[in-house]
Design a protein around this motif. Structure first.
Motif, PDB file in Angstrom:
ATOM      1  N   THR A 107      18.878 -28.007  -9.858  1.00 25.07           N
ATOM      2  CA  THR A 107      19.704 -26.881  -9.194  1.00 25.07           C
ATOM      3  C   THR A 107      19.134 -26.484  -8.140  1.00 25.07           C
ATOM      4  N   VAL A 108      17.885 -26.227  -7.944  1.00 31.05           N
ATOM      5  CA  VAL A 108      16.967 -25.787  -6.711  1.00 31.05           C
ATOM      6  C   VAL A 108      17.123 -26.991  -5.523  1.00 31.05           C
ATOM      7  N   LEU A 109      17.170 -28.055  -5.884  1.00 36.61           N
ATOM      8  CA  LEU A 109      17.284 -29.140  -4.892  1.00 36.61           C
ATOM      9  C   LEU A 109      18.858 -29.049  -4.361  1.00 36.61           C
TER      10      LEU A 109
ATOM     11  N   ILE B 254      20.266 -28.219  -0.496  1.00 40.45           N
ATOM     12  CA  ILE B 254      21.425 -29.090   0.364  1.00 40.45           C
ATOM     13  C   ILE B 254      22.486 -28.299   0.725  1.00 40.45           C
ATOM     14  N   LYS B 255      22.799 -27.589  -0.246  1.00 40.82           N
ATOM     15  CA  LYS B 255      24.134 -26.626   0.096  1.00 40.82           C
ATOM     16  C   LYS B 255      23.813 -25.671   1.067  1.00 40.82           C
ATOM     17  N   GLU B 256      22.650 -25.195   1.155  1.00 46.53           N
ATOM     18  CA  GLU B 256      22.373 -24.271   2.419  1.00 46.53           C
ATOM     19  C   GLU B 256      22.291 -24.960   3.621  1.00 46.53           C
ATOM     20  N   GLY B 257      22.296 -26.414   3.732  1.00 46.86           N
ATOM     21  CA  GLY B 257      22.045 -27.111   4.825  1.00 46.86           C
ATOM     22  C   GLY B 257      20.762 -27.405   5.067  1.00 46.86           C
ATOM     23  N   TYR B 258      19.741 -27.381   4.248  1.00 44.26           N
ATOM     24  CA  TYR B 258      18.381 -27.972   4.252  1.00 44.26           C
ATOM     25  C   TYR B 258      18.277 -29.400   4.197  1.00 44.26           C
ATOM     26  N   SER B 259      17.155 -30.022   4.962  1.00 41.78           N
ATOM     27  CA  SER B 259      16.987 -31.502   4.715  1.00 41.78           C
ATOM     28  C   SER B 259      16.124 -31.709   3.514  1.00 41.78           C
ATOM     29  N   MET B 260      16.152 -33.120   3.164  1.00 43.25           N
ATOM     30  CA  MET B 260      15.188 -33.428   2.108  1.00 43.25           C
ATOM     31  C   MET B 260      13.715 -33.191   2.735  1.00 43.25           C
ATOM     32  N   ALA B 261      13.495 -33.519   4.021  1.00 39.34           N
ATOM     33  CA  ALA B 261      12.227 -33.291   4.348  1.00 39.34           C
ATOM     34  C   ALA B 261      11.610 -31.785   4.147  1.00 39.34           C
ATOM     35  N   GLU B 262      12.784 -30.865   4.764  1.00 35.06           N
ATOM     36  CA  GLU B 262      12.399 -29.377   4.470  1.00 35.06           C
ATOM     37  C   GLU B 262      11.880 -29.289   2.831  1.00 35.06           C
TER      38      GLU B 262
END
Length: 64
Positions: A19-21, A25-33
């Motif tokens: 759920t953290v991941l 993603i829902k907040e618009g962050y990338s996998m790299a972030e």
């Protein structure tokens, strides 16, 4: 965490909930972030989780 999390709800090789991941993603962050904030988690494990999510039906609250 105050409650036990099922093993399938944790990113492999970590103690971080999936759920953290999903929240990242829902907040618009990338996998790299995400990986920058959790450097001990392997990219391949995150990719496995994302692939599993794509193959399952989740309640609307978890949808991207």
């Amino acid at each position: 965490m105050s409650k036990l999390i099922k093993e399938e709800e944790i990113i492999p090789g970590s103690k971080v909930s999936i759920t953290v991941l999903i929240d990242y993603i829902k907040e618009g962050y990338s996998m790299a972030e995400f990986l920058s904030d959790y450097p001990w988690i392997k990219r391949s494990n995150v990719e496995k989780v994302l692939d599993a999510i794509k193959k399952k039906d989740y309640p609307a609250g978890y949808a991207f």
